[in-house]
Design an enzyme around this catalytic site. Structure first.
Site, PDB file in Angstrom:
ATOM      1  N   LYS A  74       0.875  -1.183   0.000  1.00 11.79           N
ATOM      2  CA  LYS A  74       0.000   0.000   0.000  1.00 11.79           C
ATOM      3  C   LYS A  74       0.904   1.223   0.000  1.00 11.79           C
ATOM      4  O   LYS A  74       2.046   1.164   0.461  1.00 11.79           O
ATOM      5  CB  LYS A  74      -0.887   0.006   1.252  1.00 11.79           C
ATOM      6  N   ASP A 106      -6.959   4.253  -4.707  1.00 12.94           N
ATOM      7  CA  ASP A 106      -7.645   4.147  -3.406  1.00 12.94           C
ATOM      8  C   ASP A 106      -8.256   5.533  -3.193  1.00 12.94           C
ATOM      9  O   ASP A 106      -8.469   6.265  -4.182  1.00 12.94           O
ATOM     10  CB  ASP A 106      -6.655   3.768  -2.281  1.00 12.94           C
TER      11      ASP A 106
HETATM   12  P1  NDP Z   1     -12.896   7.843  -3.148  1.00 14.22           P
HETATM   13  O1  NDP Z   1     -11.843   8.832  -2.929  1.00 14.22           O
HETATM   14  O2  NDP Z   1     -13.415   7.607  -4.517  1.00 14.22           O
HETATM   15  O3  NDP Z   1     -14.152   8.148  -2.211  1.00 14.22           O
HETATM   16  C1  NDP Z   1     -14.028   8.225  -0.818  1.00 14.22           C
HETATM   17  C2  NDP Z   1     -15.362   8.630  -0.223  1.00 14.22           C
HETATM   18  O4  NDP Z   1     -15.280   8.531   1.179  1.00 14.22           O
HETATM   19  C3  NDP Z   1     -15.711  10.072  -0.531  1.00 14.22           C
HETATM   20  O5  NDP Z   1     -17.106  10.200  -0.547  1.00 14.22           O
HETATM   21  C4  NDP Z   1     -15.097  10.800   0.656  1.00 14.22           C
HETATM   22  O6  NDP Z   1     -15.684  12.063   0.938  1.00 14.22           O
HETATM   23  C5  NDP Z   1     -15.386   9.826   1.768  1.00 14.22           C
HETATM   24  N1  NDP Z   1     -14.368   9.979   2.814  1.00 14.22           N
HETATM   25  C6  NDP Z   1     -13.010   9.890   2.663  1.00 14.22           C
HETATM   26  N2  NDP Z   1     -12.386  10.141   3.821  1.00 14.22           N
HETATM   27  C7  NDP Z   1     -13.356  10.387   4.717  1.00 14.22           C
HETATM   28  C8  NDP Z   1     -13.341  10.696   6.097  1.00 14.22           C
HETATM   29  N3  NDP Z   1     -12.201  10.779   6.780  1.00 14.22           N
HETATM   30  N4  NDP Z   1     -14.556  10.868   6.706  1.00 14.22           N
HETATM   31  C9  NDP Z   1     -15.725  10.759   6.026  1.00 14.22           C
HETATM   32  N5  NDP Z   1     -15.784  10.478   4.708  1.00 14.22           N
HETATM   33  C10 NDP Z   1     -14.631  10.279   4.076  1.00 14.22           C
HETATM   34  O7  NDP Z   1     -12.312   6.458  -2.540  1.00 14.22           O
HETATM   35  P2  NDP Z   1     -12.812   4.971  -2.777  1.00 14.22           P
HETATM   36  O8  NDP Z   1     -14.269   4.935  -3.025  1.00 14.22           O
HETATM   37  O9  NDP Z   1     -11.881   4.346  -3.740  1.00 14.22           O
HETATM   38  O10 NDP Z   1     -12.482   4.307  -1.357  1.00 14.22           O
HETATM   39  C11 NDP Z   1     -13.434   4.232  -0.296  1.00 14.22           C
HETATM   40  C12 NDP Z   1     -13.026   3.131   0.681  1.00 14.22           C
HETATM   41  O11 NDP Z   1     -12.961   1.872  -0.009  1.00 14.22           O
HETATM   42  C13 NDP Z   1     -11.656   3.301   1.342  1.00 14.22           C
HETATM   43  O12 NDP Z   1     -11.708   2.754   2.645  1.00 14.22           O
HETATM   44  C14 NDP Z   1     -10.756   2.432   0.476  1.00 14.22           C
HETATM   45  O13 NDP Z   1      -9.592   2.028   1.149  1.00 14.22           O
HETATM   46  C15 NDP Z   1     -11.688   1.278   0.204  1.00 14.22           C
HETATM   47  N6  NDP Z   1     -11.346   0.431  -0.937  1.00 14.22           N
HETATM   48  C16 NDP Z   1     -11.237   0.971  -2.191  1.00 14.22           C
HETATM   49  C17 NDP Z   1     -10.937   0.163  -3.262  1.00 14.22           C
HETATM   50  C18 NDP Z   1     -10.924   0.679  -4.656  1.00 14.22           C
HETATM   51  O14 NDP Z   1     -10.850  -0.147  -5.585  1.00 14.22           O
HETATM   52  N7  NDP Z   1     -11.025   1.974  -4.896  1.00 14.22           N
HETATM   53  C19 NDP Z   1     -10.641  -1.268  -3.069  1.00 14.22           C
HETATM   54  C20 NDP Z   1     -10.877  -1.751  -1.744  1.00 14.22           C
HETATM   55  C21 NDP Z   1     -11.191  -0.903  -0.711  1.00 14.22           C
HETATM   56  P3  NDP Z   1     -14.905  13.426   0.546  1.00 14.22           P
HETATM   57  O15 NDP Z   1     -15.083  13.541  -0.936  1.00 14.22           O
HETATM   58  O16 NDP Z   1     -15.569  14.478   1.324  1.00 14.22           O
HETATM   59  O17 NDP Z   1     -13.464  13.205   0.945  1.00 14.22           O
END
Ligand code: NDP
Length: 446
Positions: free
Chosen positions: A126, A166
């Site tokens: 990571k 991510d």
């Molecule tokens: P994105 O950046 O596309 O979206 C993240 C979302 O979560 C946004 O809506 C963001 O809001 C919100 N968010 C981020 N940080 C916080 C926080 N501290 N508090 C509240 N809301 C928050 O990321 P992903 O959708 O790719 O990832 C989301 C989750 O899924 C993570 O935990 C990631 O590790 C996990 N994941 C992702 C994978 C992938 O293929 N992308 C694979 C496996 C797991 P805002 O826009 O306001 O920041």
């Protein structure tokens, strides 16, 4: 806490001070694994768990870049190469101001087990940066990505370490980083996954984590002869994972009533249908706006500064970030009748919240298993790159569905309790561990 877990954790905490998220992730795994290792002394004598909890390599570097005003900005860059027993390091890059060593180590640690569960030959890693893409222009993001890759390129490669996206790293960022890698190496290789369709990306990769999380919920429901049809679904987040979880769950007959971002959540009791989801995707992926605007557009409730877990639902899909469901919120979900939690995010539930889910014997699918679809299709992207061909959408989706079913089977194999209840935490931790541990045993003390 079991005294063996306690003494193991005391050592982890002493060796890795101030890395709370890493301690949390290791403890959750140690609670499942230590009793299993006691029954299988070969793992104990070879100190497999102790070795798995220590990264093979940690790379930390400076990322200087010029903002649009011509001023120099400096960020931190990281890559944790956690474990390569069963394949090259594989795992995403996160760009978010909260990124630090402890967060990336927890993510890399979980990734080792998750990648093993997919059945594909991938080790765990990571990385990322404390850079915040929010509020930056495309040119600033490009200059940052180019600088980040200028250093990272010397550590990665299609047979060594293959990063992906991510939080904060989507198609735009992968494109800028891939362009810079190609320029530095003069090689067109599958060094990153999540690439664009025209330049080596796999169909279904953007959808894979969200779809996979829903397929996993479907598999859990099937053990109770139930389905997603007619269920009320609460989702957190509105990024990549949340959007495609919402798309698939709606397609399968569920009604999504919440989504959120880091400022708050919206509650749409009529459900987020196709038209509203298209609008939301444009808001988040193109305009890069805030979730509050959804409430203004559709005249629904917006709750500032809160998470959506007080809303009544049958199924919760946390898809935002770590520790976004605490004990009280878990209790609230259960009280309101929620009986399925499938984690799209990594470690979204605190260990106390997990405890609540396990005690209430709901269908609880931890992230390691439930969100493994993303890295699984990244693995399929690597295969297609090596073969220099691309599979059709249906073919990749079929493979994804099969992998999620296989992960579910592994959880049953290692997590079924005497009374028939399936403990998916135990199942995914032991199921993910065995393959890596056996490979480590074969490879000696390395
Ligand atoms: P994105 O950046 O596309 O979206 C993240 C979302 O979560 C946004 O809506 C963001 O809001 C919100 N968010 C981020 N940080 C916080 C926080 N501290 N508090 C509240 N809301 C928050 O990321 P992903 O959708 O790719 O990832 C989301 C989750 O899924 C993570 O935990 C990631 O590790 C996990 N994941 C992702 C994978 C992938 O293929 N992308 C694979 C496996 C797991 P805002 O826009 O306001 O920041």
């Amino acid at each position: 806490m079991d005294h063996r877990v306690e003494s193991f954790m005391a050592n982890i905490i002493a060796k890795n001070p101030n890395e709370q998220e890493f301690h949390q992730a290791v403890q959750e795994v140690a609670e499942s694994l230590i009793p299993f290792i006691e029954e299988n002394p070969k793992y104990k004598h070879a100190k497999i768990l102790e070795r798995i909890a220590e990264p093979e390599r940690v790379i930390l570097f400076r990322v200087p870049w010029l903002d649009d005003k011509g001023e120099i900005q400096i960020n931190k860059g990281y890559r944790i190469e956690m474990n390569s027993a069963i394949g090259p390091y594989k795992g995403g890059l996160r760009f978010h101001p909260t990124v630090n060593l402890g967060i990336l180590k927890f993510l890399a640690f979980e990734q080792v087990f998750k990648n093993s569960l997919t059945t594909l030959p991938m080790g765990g890693g990571k990385g990322g940066s404390d850079f915040d893409p929010k509020g930056k222009t495309d040119n600033e993001v490009m200059r940052f990505c180019q600088s980040f890759m200028t250093e990272l390129a010397r550590h990665i490669g299609p047979d060594t370490d293959i990063p992906a996206g991510d939080i904060g790293v989507g198609g735009r960022e992968i494109g800028f980083m891939f362009g810079q890698y190609k320029r530095l190496r003069n090689e067109f290789t599958g060094v990153l996954t999540g690439k664009g369709r025209e330049w080596g990306g796999s169909l279904i990769r953007p959808e894979a984590t969200g779809y996979g999380c829903v397929y996993f919920a479907q598999a859990m429901l099937k053990t109770r002869n139930d389905s997603l049809e007619g269920k009320i679904i609460s989702i957190s987040g509105s990024g990549n994972v949340a959007q495609f979880a919402a798309e698939k769950v709606t397609e399968l007959g569920g009604k999504v009533v919440t989504v959120s971002d880091s400022n708050g959540y919206i509650y749409d009791p009529a459900g987020i249908n196709r038209e509203k989801l298209d609008w939301l995707m444009e808001l988040k992926n193109i305009k890069r706006g805030r979730i509050k605007e959804y409430a203004e557009q559709y005249g629904v409730e917006y709750v500032e500064g809160m998470r959506p877990w007080s809303i009544k639902c049958d199924v919760a899909l946390p898809c935002a970030t770590e520790n976004e469901i605490n004990k009280e919120e878990a209790e609230r979900l259960i009280k309101n009748g929620c009986f399925v939690v499938s984690e799209g995010a990594n470690m979204p539930s605190t260990n106390d919240a997990v405890e609540v889910f396990l005690r209430n014997r709901i269908l609880y699918g931890p992230g390691k298993a439930a969100n493994a679809g993303g890295v699984a299709v990244s693995g399929l992207e690597m295969t297609q790159n090596s073969m220099r061909l691309s599979w059709h959408r249906e073919e990749v989706d079929q493979k994804l569905q099969q992998i999620m079913k296989d992960i579910h089977e592994t959880c049953i194999k290692f997590g079924k309790e005497e009374d028939g209840h399936i403990n998916y935490v135990k199942g995914s931790n032991i199921g993910g561990f065995v393959k890596v541990a056996d490979a480590m045993l074969s490879q000696g003390a390395v």
